[in-house]
Design a protein around this motif. Structure first.
Motif, PDB file in Angstrom:
ATOM      1  N   TYR A  49      39.260  21.555  46.073  1.00  0.00           N
ATOM      2  CA  TYR A  49      40.673  21.558  46.451  1.00  0.00           C
ATOM      3  C   TYR A  49      41.165  23.000  46.483  1.00  0.00           C
ATOM      4  N   THR A  50      41.652  23.442  47.627  1.00  0.00           N
ATOM      5  CA  THR A  50      42.068  24.830  47.800  1.00  0.00           C
ATOM      6  C   THR A  50      43.440  25.057  47.173  1.00  0.00           C
ATOM      7  N   LEU A  51      43.499  26.010  46.256  1.00  0.00           N
ATOM      8  CA  LEU A  51      44.761  26.363  45.620  1.00  0.00           C
ATOM      9  C   LEU A  51      45.453  27.453  46.429  1.00  0.00           C
ATOM     10  N   ARG A  52      46.774  27.414  46.446  1.00  0.00           N
ATOM     11  CA  ARG A  52      47.493  28.488  47.131  1.00  0.00           C
ATOM     12  C   ARG A  52      47.304  29.789  46.358  1.00  0.00           C
ATOM     13  N   GLU A  53      47.202  30.862  47.085  1.00  0.00           N
ATOM     14  CA  GLU A  53      46.938  32.151  46.453  1.00  0.00           C
ATOM     15  C   GLU A  53      48.169  32.658  45.700  1.00  0.00           C
ATOM     16  N   LEU A  54      47.938  33.150  44.496  1.00  0.00           N
ATOM     17  CA  LEU A  54      48.980  33.800  43.704  1.00  0.00           C
ATOM     18  C   LEU A  54      48.552  35.239  43.467  1.00  0.00           C
ATOM     19  N   LEU A  55      49.426  36.168  43.801  1.00  0.00           N
ATOM     20  CA  LEU A  55      49.095  37.586  43.683  1.00  0.00           C
ATOM     21  C   LEU A  55      48.717  37.957  42.255  1.00  0.00           C
ATOM     22  N   ALA A  56      49.358  37.319  41.275  1.00  0.00           N
ATOM     23  CA  ALA A  56      49.088  37.650  39.877  1.00  0.00           C
ATOM     24  C   ALA A  56      47.621  37.452  39.535  1.00  0.00           C
ATOM     25  N   PHE A  57      47.038  36.349  39.971  1.00  0.00           N
ATOM     26  CA  PHE A  57      45.650  36.063  39.619  1.00  0.00           C
ATOM     27  C   PHE A  57      44.676  36.846  40.489  1.00  0.00           C
ATOM     28  N   GLN A  58      45.082  37.221  41.693  1.00  0.00           N
ATOM     29  CA  GLN A  58      44.265  38.130  42.486  1.00  0.00           C
ATOM     30  C   GLN A  58      44.147  39.482  41.786  1.00  0.00           C
ATOM     31  N   ARG A  59      45.284  39.995  41.322  1.00  0.00           N
ATOM     32  CA  ARG A  59      45.280  41.269  40.604  1.00  0.00           C
ATOM     33  C   ARG A  59      44.518  41.159  39.288  1.00  0.00           C
ATOM     34  N   LEU A  60      44.637  40.009  38.618  1.00  0.00           N
ATOM     35  CA  LEU A  60      43.968  39.836  37.331  1.00  0.00           C
ATOM     36  C   LEU A  60      42.454  39.881  37.495  1.00  0.00           C
ATOM     37  N   ARG A  61      41.931  39.199  38.500  1.00  0.00           N
ATOM     38  CA  ARG A  61      40.481  39.198  38.707  1.00  0.00           C
ATOM     39  C   ARG A  61      39.961  40.617  38.940  1.00  0.00           C
ATOM     40  N   ARG A  62      40.704  41.386  39.708  1.00  0.00           N
ATOM     41  CA  ARG A  62      40.296  42.776  39.967  1.00  0.00           C
ATOM     42  C   ARG A  62      40.436  43.619  38.701  1.00  0.00           C
ATOM     43  N   ALA A  63      41.521  43.404  37.951  1.00  0.00           N
ATOM     44  CA  ALA A  63      41.774  44.205  36.753  1.00  0.00           C
ATOM     45  C   ALA A  63      40.739  43.935  35.667  1.00  0.00           C
ATOM     46  N   ILE A  64      40.238  42.709  35.581  1.00  0.00           N
ATOM     47  CA  ILE A  64      39.216  42.392  34.580  1.00  0.00           C
ATOM     48  C   ILE A  64      37.963  43.223  34.833  1.00  0.00           C
ATOM     49  N   GLY A  65      37.534  43.276  36.091  1.00  0.00           N
ATOM     50  CA  GLY A  65      36.355  44.068  36.424  1.00  0.00           C
ATOM     51  C   GLY A  65      36.549  45.547  36.137  1.00  0.00           C
ATOM     52  N   LEU A  66      37.726  46.072  36.480  1.00  0.00           N
ATOM     53  CA  LEU A  66      37.997  47.489  36.231  1.00  0.00           C
ATOM     54  C   LEU A  66      38.061  47.791  34.736  1.00  0.00           C
ATOM     55  N   ALA A  67      38.645  46.867  33.961  1.00  0.00           N
ATOM     56  CA  ALA A  67      38.739  47.084  32.515  1.00  0.00           C
ATOM     57  C   ALA A  67      37.361  47.114  31.876  1.00  0.00           C
ATOM     58  N   VAL A  68      36.482  46.222  32.309  1.00  0.00           N
ATOM     59  CA  VAL A  68      35.121  46.198  31.767  1.00  0.00           C
ATOM     60  C   VAL A  68      34.390  47.490  32.119  1.00  0.00           C
ATOM     61  N   GLU A  69      34.546  47.952  33.364  1.00  0.00           N
ATOM     62  CA  GLU A  69      33.874  49.178  33.790  1.00  0.00           C
ATOM     63  C   GLU A  69      34.398  50.400  33.038  1.00  0.00           C
ATOM     64  N   ASP A  70      35.693  50.433  32.768  1.00  0.00           N
ATOM     65  CA  ASP A  70      36.303  51.597  32.113  1.00  0.00           C
ATOM     66  C   ASP A  70      36.209  51.547  30.594  1.00  0.00           C
ATOM     67  N   GLY A  71      35.636  50.474  30.049  1.00  0.00           N
ATOM     68  CA  GLY A  71      35.534  50.365  28.602  1.00  0.00           C
ATOM     69  C   GLY A  71      36.862  50.110  27.919  1.00  0.00           C
ATOM     70  N   LYS A  72      37.741  49.353  28.586  1.00  0.00           N
ATOM     71  CA  LYS A  72      39.044  49.040  28.005  1.00  0.00           C
ATOM     72  C   LYS A  72      39.146  47.547  27.716  1.00  0.00           C
ATOM     73  N   ARG A  73      40.170  47.206  26.948  1.00  0.00           N
ATOM     74  CA  ARG A  73      40.325  45.829  26.496  1.00  0.00           C
ATOM     75  C   ARG A  73      41.330  45.057  27.344  1.00  0.00           C
ATOM     76  N   ILE A  74      41.231  43.732  27.217  1.00  0.00           N
ATOM     77  CA  ILE A  74      42.236  42.811  27.741  1.00  0.00           C
ATOM     78  C   ILE A  74      42.918  42.163  26.546  1.00  0.00           C
ATOM     79  N   HIS A  75      44.231  42.183  26.545  1.00  0.00           N
ATOM     80  CA  HIS A  75      45.007  41.669  25.416  1.00  0.00           C
ATOM     81  C   HIS A  75      45.730  40.396  25.832  1.00  0.00           C
ATOM     82  N   VAL A  76      45.609  39.361  25.004  1.00  0.00           N
ATOM     83  CA  VAL A  76      46.299  38.090  25.248  1.00  0.00           C
ATOM     84  C   VAL A  76      47.288  37.858  24.113  1.00  0.00           C
ATOM     85  N   ALA A  77      48.575  37.815  24.436  1.00  0.00           N
ATOM     86  CA  ALA A  77      49.617  37.494  23.461  1.00  0.00           C
ATOM     87  C   ALA A  77      49.905  36.000  23.549  1.00  0.00           C
ATOM     88  N   LEU A  78      49.560  35.272  22.492  1.00  0.00           N
ATOM     89  CA  LEU A  78      49.634  33.809  22.507  1.00  0.00           C
ATOM     90  C   LEU A  78      50.996  33.262  22.104  1.00  0.00           C
TER      91      LEU A  78
END
Length: 245
Positions: free
Chosen positions: A29-58
């Motif tokens: 089922y195709t989901l409509r694109e959300l810019l937030a999650f497009q940016r998140l997928r790219r940012a995760i890869g960049l954070a891993v490459e740069d040796g930085k963390r991802i922070h989740v505030a619950l």
């Protein structure tokens, strides 16, 4: 009578969810694109490459309160992030304002370590209880953002006006911030202060957008169909009342 109707609706939606899950495994089922999650997928890869963390505030959702639903979404997001970024030099960290949330976050991270065959090290440092009041939680989360080489901040859970302090700390560090909550005050704050605010059901769809499992996509499709059914019923009931039947 009312209880019987409610049970019937629950059973119908459950059956629909099962059927759609089976169909999802055959045809996605195709989901409509959300810019937030497009940016998140790219940012995760960049954070891993740069040796930085991802922070989740619950947030501060209590396990026994009606606000815990949004906290469950945050825990689901943390689990998916751990599956992607756990083997990085600096794995994801989580902050919470409620003891039960902290324990659940640590349990989720431990399960992710075991899935990768890694020893569960430093779990208390990766999932922390940083404050039990709104202000102390915001200050503690801000300190983690400044001290732990964070590049991406995800605020998903039950938060209030204290979210402004967390967003401000994220902005000062130049981080990408994606934020969603069940609280209207927090949503207003995110609209002004977060890089990509998530409104309404967008926050609850975060897990489906991040992992694409059949059951999560099917749950969104079930919600869409249920929403259309309610709309059509209201239109039908209005027409019937207007013509006097």
């Amino acid at each position: 009578m009312t209880d019987g109707i409610g049970l019937l609706i629950f059973l119908a939606l459950s059956l629909l969810l099962v059927l759609l899950t089976v169909m999802q495994r055959k045809r996605s089922y195709t989901l409509r694109e959300l810019l937030a999650f497009q940016r998140l997928r790219r940012a995760i890869g960049l954070a891993v490459e740069d040796g930085k963390r991802i922070h989740v505030a619950l947030g501060r959702g209590n396990l026994l309160s009606e606000n815990f639903g949004s906290a469950l979404i945050g825990l689901g997001v943390l689990k998916r992030l751990s599956s992607v970024a756990l083997i990085a030099d600096h794995p994801p960290i989580a902050t919470s304002g409620e003891g039960g949330l902290m324990l659940l976050a640590q349990t989720g991270l431990q399960a992710a370590h075991q899935r990768f065959g890694l020893p569960p090290q430093d779990l208390p440092q990766k999932a922390q209880l940083v404050g039990v009041t709104p202000l102390s939680f915001a200050v503690g989360s801000g300190m983690e953002i400044r001290d732990e080489r964070v590049a991406v901040d995800l605020l998903i859970g039950h938060l209030g006006s204290e979210a402004a302090l967390i967003c401000d700390a994220s902005h000062q560090q130049g981080n990408l911030s994606i934020a969603g909550s069940d609280d209207l005050t927090a949503q207003a704050v995110f609209a002004a202060a977060a890089s990509h605010p998530l409104f309404g059901e967008e926050a609850y769809a975060a897990v489906a957008y991040m992992d694409g499992e059949a059951v999560h996509r099917a749950s969104l499709q079930t919600q869409d169909l249920a929403r259309w059914a309610i709309i059509l019923f209201l239109i039908f009931a209005s027409v019937v009342k207007l013509i006097g039947l």
